[in-house]
Design an enzyme around this catalytic site. Structure first.
Site, PDB file in Angstrom:
ATOM      1  N   THR A  46      32.652  53.484  66.671  1.00  0.00           N
ATOM      2  CA  THR A  46      31.503  53.728  67.017  1.00  0.00           C
ATOM      3  C   THR A  46      30.686  52.972  65.941  1.00  0.00           C
ATOM      4  OG1 THR A  46      32.035  55.948  67.872  1.00  0.00           O
ATOM      5  CG2 THR A  46      29.679  55.662  67.421  1.00  0.00           C
ATOM      6  N   GLY A  47      29.526  52.344  66.234  1.00  0.00           N
ATOM      7  CA  GLY A  47      28.538  51.794  65.213  1.00  0.00           C
ATOM      8  C   GLY A  47      28.115  50.488  65.859  1.00  0.00           C
ATOM      9  N   SER A  48      27.132  50.154  64.976  1.00  0.00           N
ATOM     10  CA  SER A  48      26.463  48.666  65.220  1.00  0.00           C
ATOM     11  C   SER A  48      27.638  47.502  65.309  1.00  0.00           C
ATOM     12  CB  SER A  48      25.394  48.281  64.019  1.00  0.00           C
ATOM     13  OG  SER A  48      25.891  48.347  62.917  1.00  0.00           O
ATOM     14  N   ASP A  96      37.658  49.891  64.456  1.00  0.00           N
ATOM     15  CA  ASP A  96      36.390  50.602  64.359  1.00  0.00           C
ATOM     16  C   ASP A  96      35.552  49.917  62.823  1.00  0.00           C
ATOM     17  OD1 ASP A  96      34.096  52.658  64.168  1.00  0.00           O
ATOM     18  OD2 ASP A  96      35.517  54.370  63.986  1.00  0.00           O
ATOM     19  N   LYS A 139      33.540  57.329  56.488  1.00  0.00           N
ATOM     20  CA  LYS A 139      32.904  56.893  57.737  1.00  0.00           C
ATOM     21  C   LYS A 139      32.150  57.987  58.184  1.00  0.00           C
ATOM     22  CE  LYS A 139      35.666  55.577  60.828  1.00  0.00           C
ATOM     23  NZ  LYS A 139      34.568  54.772  61.473  1.00  0.00           N
ATOM     24  N   GLY A 140      31.398  58.146  59.302  1.00  0.00           N
ATOM     25  CA  GLY A 140      30.502  59.057  59.744  1.00  0.00           C
ATOM     26  C   GLY A 140      29.004  58.982  59.616  1.00  0.00           C
ATOM     27  N   GLU A 143      36.306  59.925  65.927  1.00  0.00           N
ATOM     28  CA  GLU A 143      36.775  58.696  65.343  1.00  0.00           C
ATOM     29  C   GLU A 143      38.196  59.037  64.661  1.00  0.00           C
ATOM     30  OE1 GLU A 143      32.541  56.279  64.124  1.00  0.00           O
ATOM     31  OE2 GLU A 143      33.705  57.290  62.688  1.00  0.00           O
ATOM     32  N   LYS A 199      29.928  46.337  52.922  1.00  0.00           N
ATOM     33  CA  LYS A 199      30.726  47.582  52.957  1.00  0.00           C
ATOM     34  C   LYS A 199      32.043  47.704  51.918  1.00  0.00           C
ATOM     35  CE  LYS A 199      27.837  48.778  56.233  1.00  0.00           C
ATOM     36  NZ  LYS A 199      28.016  48.873  57.422  1.00  0.00           N
TER      37      LYS A 199
END
Length: 223
Positions: free
Chosen positions: A33-35, A86, A99-100, A108, A126
């Site tokens: 999940t995420g951009s 991910d 993460k989160g 996830e 990151k």
């Protein structure tokens, strides 16, 4: 100078290129999940005929996959998968992650646990020497928010309730600021043992298998 959106595209494209030789008509992929993962899904969709289906870690990703015509399976119907893909909010050279940020950490971690390998896709911003600059998300049962906050403050964190946010599981998120995370696996286990905690946003007991990092000079690999 590439923008962050361009770097996300570079990471997503590199991940698809990395996976292509391994895709078969029976391949199941776990999708995070995420951009950055949104861009990965859009890029992967061009090759949807090469693999069987996906298992998704969030309602957001499920919708995006289905919009591209990719079959999404329930995890309860899956015994194993080769790859989980991910992003991360922070990742070290030891492949420990925080993460989160998007609130999907529990699903996830569950989907990742079924996969043989975890492919992390990030941009250079990151990658850190030590986790902790990004607030550590913790998913908690709503009735336990106060007591979990007290336990997290006792280990040195400044806890902020992500007010108004509800996870796909119906729970709350506490974001823990100010931690110096020198032993991430140990801290993950410690937080997991607090009654009321559903999931800790540290992915260190089981980290990534490999990371593709998009920077100004191209995509590099951490393994």
């Amino acid at each position: 100078m590439y923008s962050q959106d361009q770097l996300k595209q570079h990471a997503a494209t590199a991940a698809v290129d990395y996976l292509l030789p391994m895709l078969t008509p029976d391949t199941l992929l776990g999708i995070g999940t995420g951009s950055t993962v949104d861009v990965f899904i859009d890029t992967l969709a061009q090759h949807k005929h090469l693999f069987k289906a996906a298992v998704s870690s969030s309602e957001r990703s499920t919708l995006r996959l289905q919009q591209h015509g990719i079959t999404v399976l329930d995890l309860n119907d899956v015994d194993s998968m080769d790859w989980y893909i991910d992003g991360a909010d922070e990742i070290t050279h030891h492949l420990h992650m925080t993460k989160g940020g998007g609130g999907a950490l529990t699903r996830e971690k569950i989907v990742a646990s079924v996969a043989k390998h975890f492919l992390c896709i990030v941009d250079q911003s990151k990658v850190v020497e030590q986790l902790g600059a990004f607030p550590l998300p913790i998913e908690v049962i709503p009735m336990a928010r106060r007591i979990v906050t007290q336990r997290l403050e006792a280990i040195g964190g400044r806890v902020v309730w992500r007010e108004g946010f509800v996870t796909d599981n119906g729970n709350s998120i506490l974001d823990v600021h100010g931690l110096q995370i020198t032993a991430p696996a140990q801290l993950e286990a410690q937080i997991n043992d607090i009654p009321g905690v559903v999931c800790c946003g540290l992915f260190a007991i089981t980290g990534a298998s490999i990371a593709l990092v998009a920077g100004q000079d191209g995509v590099t690999t951490l393994s």
